[in-house]
Design an enzyme around this catalytic site. Structure first.
Site, mmCIF file in Angstrom:
data_model
loop_
_atom_site.group_PDB
_atom_site.id
_atom_site.type_symbol
_atom_site.label_atom_id
_atom_site.label_comp_id
_atom_site.label_asym_id
_atom_site.label_seq_id
_atom_site.Cartn_x
_atom_site.Cartn_y
_atom_site.Cartn_z
ATOM 1 N N ARG A 43 22.267 52.697 86.701
ATOM 2 C CA ARG A 43 21.730 51.360 87.022
ATOM 3 C C ARG A 43 21.103 51.276 88.398
ATOM 4 N NH1 ARG A 43 25.595 51.135 82.644
ATOM 5 N NH2 ARG A 43 24.409 50.076 81.053
ATOM 6 N N TRP A 85 31.286 48.407 85.366
ATOM 7 C CA TRP A 85 30.141 49.291 85.153
ATOM 8 C C TRP A 85 28.795 48.674 85.496
ATOM 9 C CZ3 TRP A 85 27.092 47.972 80.760
ATOM 10 C CH2 TRP A 85 27.705 47.190 79.772
ATOM 11 N N ASP A 95 35.077 43.146 71.971
ATOM 12 C CA ASP A 95 34.339 44.042 72.854
ATOM 13 C C ASP A 95 33.299 43.276 73.663
ATOM 14 O OD1 ASP A 95 33.505 46.394 74.118
ATOM 15 O OD2 ASP A 95 31.997 46.810 72.588
ATOM 16 N N ASP A 150 32.541 42.624 76.930
ATOM 17 C CA ASP A 150 32.681 42.864 78.368
ATOM 18 C C ASP A 150 32.020 41.715 79.125
ATOM 19 O OD1 ASP A 150 32.310 45.421 76.837
ATOM 20 O OD2 ASP A 150 32.686 46.365 78.769
ATOM 21 N N ARG A 164 28.549 37.415 78.086
ATOM 22 C CA ARG A 164 28.303 38.166 76.845
ATOM 23 C C ARG A 164 28.902 37.421 75.646
ATOM 24 N NH1 ARG A 164 28.969 44.703 76.752
ATOM 25 N NH2 ARG A 164 29.708 45.008 74.628
ATOM 26 N N TRP A 185 16.175 43.527 75.331
ATOM 27 C CA TRP A 185 17.025 44.276 76.255
ATOM 28 C C TRP A 185 16.368 44.331 77.635
ATOM 29 C CZ3 TRP A 185 21.905 46.290 75.527
ATOM 30 C CH2 TRP A 185 22.411 46.226 74.220
#
Ligand code: FES
Lengths: 197, 583
Positions: free
Chosen positions: B144, B254, B314, B316, B341, B487
């Site tokens: 990133r 992350w 899931d 995150d 999310r 995205w």
């Protein structure tokens, strides 16, 4: 190099023998490349070789020898380590991780029979895409499934790529039987590992 | 990780590095051309975030992804043309924005490479290639972005090292082991630097890690502090865990943190709880799926907000929120804006002591899990049949990729608007099983082939850009993509332009930030999932972005190809594109 090349001779023993000799150079190449890392010069880091046994990588039978008769017929695969005749598990190098799968013998492609111990095939468990473990089973397609980017390999045809980004099939490890016990009959055939970048 | 063991490995590896340094100097990064000068990055410069530079991932400490530059604006953006491009030579998902410091550009690529370029021409100064260990693999091979401080550049590597490079030469100054890749810890995060402390977090939420943020001295590489995102027994919050579940409870870190100079806290987002099924780890599971506020000097936890307790989807909440002063329904707030999310948009207050209070939350995509949200605390109540469990399949929307995954939203302070790269009309279904924990192996309670994913019947679009008026809490415009997910991180400018890629047709687009009208677009070589950046050199404003499709968007595209017949193959290959106005 394309796929697993089989010399045109009959008789499984001879073929395996030839394979071992014919591919010794390839095996040496792969081996020397792999030995160059920090992965031990010793037995624990060396690639699987003829005479090695197989032991379970995890599960209730972790480190126990893999017996043909206890493998589920038709999948899923099990992750295993090769173990040297002196009992050293060759787990110092992750590239040594293997998988075994028991298939309906009729489903196994002719070209793969010489590598099989009856109905059991053994492949490198290292995905040729980016080296993740091929540790899942896609029941609907009967494929070995890589958890990182979804590459699928058809075990019956020699772990050829049927979906996903993997550039080539998994290396196959010739097997034979010692009673019910699975034994490695020679070094991996094909390229073990992946191409980074 | 056993810390003593870690320290041991670290020492050994340092010796190895010193021994290997000679070799590296002889054979390492081919120096294409010499960088004559380099302007050191100071705390003052990071605080100012002057618009001619793009010194950190989201442009400034507060995470706005906003530029004050106006040379390129709504009236002339149609004249935007590529001025140079540069092939990274790397495939797979490129997710790092080009950082630019006084005309020098830094671009990180998958598999932990870092390239320094002349931002005027795209000519290479140097390249760092991480030699990853034999047999290494990572679930996400991406990066990133690097971080800048002083005369060094910092890269968090896949094999869980923090590496400091000389910004002028690309030579390794130091490297420190942060985690152990053999037990599933890896790094894709862009480091955050505050007052000479380089902060990183660890990935591995699918491998049973216990997440943490750690800070390293920018000069020496020595670890200054390490704060786990899951408390150990006896610490506050430990009562939200059963037995030993906390040891492998997830809450990985992350995505890069942000910093609020006003309260002097850094904010990081935490990942899913692990394994994925809440009934395998009863309790709220603090601080999974949360924002945590830490003192950057000591790592001390000052505050937190958990978006959803006992995560089972899931979801995150890895992105740090945007820090901003805003009005909300007539109230002035020094606060946080977080596009979660889980499909809700959150208004939060950041108090003087670093604690976080709930203000409001609204769904921004179809979300069928929350029955209600407590208006005081923000704690959701769930529909029980929407909660997957062990041996219990449940369907839920949005799918595990969420209303917005990791791509950055953007804040335009002048317009008071938030821009969200959203995905709607997709749902998931999960059923858990007990998986044996094996260090370094997938450990979520479900195998990937068994993860259900579907789209809402009759849906006309999937990817979106949404513009929200934060003061009123109303959505003001939406761009819908009928044939693609989105995205693409967003860049917004004072020229009232929204720049974004993110679609499977390789397009990079500019919109009018006020109306949502598309004003410009360009077809790149590959799909764009990296955040764009903008900067100015010798009086010319540039916009740069890296194309390079891969990782999750690629995987998801495969699923959508099966469901909707979309073209599976989006071309791959990393290329840095730089644009400026034609004369
Ligand atoms: S590593 Fe197996 S599909 Fe990518």
């Amino acid at each position: 190099m394309s796929g697993h090349e089989i010399p045109p001779v009959s008789g499984r023993r001879q073929i395996v023998g030839l394979l071992i000799r014919g591919l010794a150079f390839w095996g040496w190449l792969v081996g020397s490349r792999r030995r160059s890392g920090m992965a031990a010069e010793d037995a624990a880091g060396q690639q699987p070789q003829a005479g090695d046994g197989l032991v379970y990588f995890a599960g209730p039978r972790k480190n126990a020898p893999v017996l043909r008769s206890e493998l589920p017929l038709g999948g899923p695969q099990h992750l295993v380590w090769p173990v040297a005749p002196d009992g050293t598990v060759r787990s110092a190098n992750r590239l040594n991780q293997l998988l075994v799968i028991r298939l309906d013998s009729a489903a196994i492609a002719e070209s793969m029979r010489p590598f099989a111990a009856e109905d059991v095939l053994c492949f490198s468990a290292i995905c040729t895409h980016e080296c993740c473990p091929v540790n899942m089973w896609k029941a609907e397609n009967r494929t070995l499934y890589c958890s990182c980017h979804g590459s699928e390999y058809d075990p019956a045809t020699g772990a050829t790529v049927v979906a996903g980004p993997a550039p080539r099939r998994l290396a196959v490890v010739p097997l034979q039987l010692d009673g019910d016990r699975l034994v490695v009959a020679g070094p991996p055939v094909g390229r073990v590992g992946c191409r980074k970048v | 990780m056993d810390l003593n063991q870690g320290a041991q490995t670290m020492r050994t590896s340092r010796i190895a590095i010193l021994a290997g340094l000679g070799l590296l100097l002889a054979t390492g990064a081919a120096v294409a051309r010499e960088m004559k000068s380099y302007t050191p990055v100071t705390q003052e410069r990071l605080l100012k975030a002057e618009p001619q530079d793009w010194l950190m991932t989201r442009g400034r400490y507060e995470g706005w992804s906003y530029s004050e530059l106006t040379q390129i604006n709504t009236s002339n953006v149609h004249k935007l043309r590529p001025v140079w491009s540069f092939s990274t030579g790397v495939n797979s998902g490129h997710e790092a924005p080009p950082l630019v410091n006084d005309g020098v550009m830094f671009v990180s690529t998958p598999n932990s490479q870092l390239i320094a370029l002349d931002a005027r021409t795209g000519d290479e100064f140097w390249r760092y290639r991480r030699e990853l260990p034999e047999g290494f693999s990572a679930l996400h091979n991406t990066n990133r972005g690097p971080a800048l401080w002083g005369d060094k550049v910092y890269l968090a590597t896949l094999d869980a090292y923090l590496v400091a490079l000389d910004a002028k030469t690309g030579k390794v100054v130091w490297e420190t082991q942060v985690g152990d890749w053999r037990i599933g810890q890896y790094m894709t995060i862009a480091p955050l630097v505050v007052n000479g402390k380089v902060m990183v977090g660890i990935s591995g939420g699918e491998f049973g890690v216990r997440g943490y943020v750690a800070a390293y001295d920018a000069e020496s590489g020595k670890e200054v502090w390490r704060t786990y995102t899951i408390p150990e027994p006896g610490q506050p919050g430990s009562e939200t865990w059963r037995g030993d579940d906390w040891k492998r409870g997830g809450a990985s870190v992350w995505m890069p943190g942000v910093y609020d100079p006003v309260t002097h806290v850094v904010l990081f987002g935490t990942g899913n709880a692990s394994p994925w099924f809440g009934d395998q780890r009863p309790g709220d599971n603090l601080y999974t799926s949360s924002t945590i506020a830490l003192d950057p000097d000591t790592g001390k936890l000052k505050g937190y907000f958990q978006y959803h307790w006992n995560d089972s989807w899931d979801w995150d909440e890895m992105n740090a929120p945007i820090v901003a002063d805003y009005q909300y329904k007539g109230r002035k707030i020094h606060g946080l804006i977080k596009t979660a999310r889980n499909g809700y948009l959150y208004w939060l207050e950041l108090n003087k002591d670093g604690s976080i209070s709930f203000v409001d939350a609204k769904p921004y995509v179809q979300q069928n899990v929350f029955k209600s949200i407590d208006p005081k605390t923000g704690r959701p109540e769930y529909y029980p049949d929407r909660v997957p469990g062990t041996g219990k399949r449940a369907e839920f929307c949005p799918s595990l990729w969420g209303g917005k995954d990791w791509p950055f939203d953007a804040w335009h302070p002048g317009l008071g608007r938030l821009y969200i790269p959203a995905n709607d009309n997709h749902c998931g279904s999960l059923e858990g099983k007990i998986q044996e924990y094996v260090p370094g192996q997938w450990w979520t309670g479900v195998d990937i082939p068994d993860i259900g994913f579907h789209v809402v019947k009759g849906a006309k679009s999937f990817g979106e850009i949404q513009a929200w008026d934060i003061a009123t809490g109303e959505k003001v415009w939406t761009e819908l993509y009928p044939h693609s997910m989105n995205w693409g991180s967003i860049l917004v400018t004072a020229g009232n332009l929204v720049f974004a890629g993110g679609t499977n047709d390789r397009a990079f687009r500019a919109y009018d930030a006020r109306t949502g009208e598309q004003l410009w677009s360009f077809k790149a070589n590959s799909g764009i999932i990296a955040p764009p950046s903008t900067y100015m050199i010798d009086g010319v404003q540039y916009v740069s972005v890296v194309a390079g499709w891969g990782v999750d968007p690629q995987f998801q595209q495969g699923l959508l190809s099966n469901l909707l017949g979309w073209d599976k193959s989006v071309p791959e290959g990393g290329v840095v594109w730089t644009f400026a106005l034609a004369d």
